[in-house]
Design an enzyme around this catalytic site. Structure first.
Site, PDB file in Angstrom:
ATOM      1  N   VAL A   1      28.763  33.398  30.278  1.00  0.00           N
ATOM      2  CA  VAL A   1      27.726  33.028  29.147  1.00  0.00           C
ATOM      3  C   VAL A   1      28.186  31.965  28.536  1.00  0.00           C
ATOM      4  O   VAL A   1      29.298  31.810  28.095  1.00  0.00           O
ATOM      5  CB  VAL A   1      27.364  34.534  28.375  1.00  0.00           C
ATOM      6  CG1 VAL A   1      26.667  34.103  27.210  1.00  0.00           C
ATOM      7  CG2 VAL A   1      26.882  35.619  29.226  1.00  0.00           C
TER       8      VAL A   1
ATOM      9  N   GLU B   1      36.391  41.464  39.542  1.00  0.00           N
ATOM     10  CA  GLU B   1      37.805  41.283  38.927  1.00  0.00           C
ATOM     11  C   GLU B   1      37.709  40.840  37.532  1.00  0.00           C
ATOM     12  O   GLU B   1      36.621  39.944  37.338  1.00  0.00           O
ATOM     13  CB  GLU B   1      38.563  40.374  39.781  1.00  0.00           C
ATOM     14  CG  GLU B   1      39.188  41.062  41.122  1.00  0.00           C
ATOM     15  CD  GLU B   1      37.972  40.561  42.213  1.00  0.00           C
ATOM     16  OE1 GLU B   1      38.255  41.310  43.482  1.00  0.00           O
ATOM     17  OE2 GLU B   1      37.225  39.715  42.176  1.00  0.00           O
TER      18      GLU B   1
ATOM     19  N   ASN C   1      40.607  38.961  28.693  1.00  0.00           N
ATOM     20  CA  ASN C   1      39.258  38.770  28.624  1.00  0.00           C
ATOM     21  C   ASN C   1      38.559  40.207  28.204  1.00  0.00           C
ATOM     22  O   ASN C   1      37.800  40.876  28.599  1.00  0.00           O
ATOM     23  CB  ASN C   1      38.542  38.197  29.937  1.00  0.00           C
ATOM     24  CG  ASN C   1      37.104  37.835  29.281  1.00  0.00           C
ATOM     25  OD1 ASN C   1      36.680  38.040  28.313  1.00  0.00           O
ATOM     26  ND2 ASN C   1      36.357  37.309  30.277  1.00  0.00           N
TER      27      ASN C   1
ATOM     28  N   TYR D   1      32.214  45.812  30.714  1.00  0.00           N
ATOM     29  CA  TYR D   1      32.180  46.328  32.177  1.00  0.00           C
ATOM     30  C   TYR D   1      32.349  47.911  31.865  1.00  0.00           C
ATOM     31  O   TYR D   1      31.825  48.907  32.262  1.00  0.00           O
ATOM     32  CB  TYR D   1      33.055  45.723  32.796  1.00  0.00           C
ATOM     33  CG  TYR D   1      32.896  44.292  33.060  1.00  0.00           C
ATOM     34  CD1 TYR D   1      31.648  43.900  33.065  1.00  0.00           C
ATOM     35  CD2 TYR D   1      33.925  43.512  33.409  1.00  0.00           C
ATOM     36  CE1 TYR D   1      31.345  42.514  33.656  1.00  0.00           C
ATOM     37  CE2 TYR D   1      33.863  42.262  33.308  1.00  0.00           C
ATOM     38  CZ  TYR D   1      32.433  41.762  33.661  1.00  0.00           C
ATOM     39  OH  TYR D   1      32.377  40.387  33.896  1.00  0.00           O
TER      40      TYR D   1
END
Length: 155
Positions: free
Chosen positions: A79, A111, A116, A123
């Site tokens: 993004v 992955e 991050n 997720y």
């Protein structure tokens, strides 16, 4: 229902070769070690699921997914940095998961860098679970960084 989702000037649509200049501008700004234009060209050429999220004619995010042998693999989800934390990544991920189910995948995998944290949280919110670690997977400023291997059952 259409494969292209739209609301108030935004839509998710297939990525094309013509989009690659805009994609590369975002990719270079989002990552210290970006994919090359050649990688994106190859993904389009071999028929991977390549989609983008567009608002008012401007690409805000994109992703690439492969599907084979009952498994989908999210290879890239990005993004635009100034558009992060606005729900775009979630919209793209839900779209990819819907596509994976349509292609009869029973598992989605990806992955992610442990550093991050925003992506890891996204997720996890979507139901992905850590199933392993790929050692020294990503290039990093000082050597290599591990990747968390995440999976989601699509049943």
């Amino acid at each position: 229902m259409s494969a292209i989702l739209a609301d108030q000037g935004s839509r998710i649509r297939p990525l094309t070769i013509e989009d690659l200049d805009a994609v590369m501008e975002i990719e270079r700004r989002a990552y210290d070690f970006p994919w090359t234009q050649g990688i994106f060209r190859d993904c389009l050429r071999v028929g991977y699921c390549c989609w983008c999220y567009e608002e008012h004619g401007r690409i805000q995010g994109y992703g690439v997914m492969s599907v084979a042998a009952g498994e989908s693999h999210i290879l890239n989800l990005t993004v635009r940095p100034e558009s992060q934390r606005q729900g775009i990544g979630g919209k793209l991920m839900r779209h990819f998961l819907q596509l994976a189910r349509r292609h009869d995948a029973d598992t989605a995998m990806l992955e992610v860098r442990p550093s991050n944290t925003a992506a890891v949280k996204l997720y996890q919110r979507l139901g992905f679970n850590e199933i392993g670690v790929r050692r020294n997977y990503y290039p990093a400023a000082e050597g290599r960084e591990d990747a968390l291997l995440l999976a989601l059952s699509l049943d």
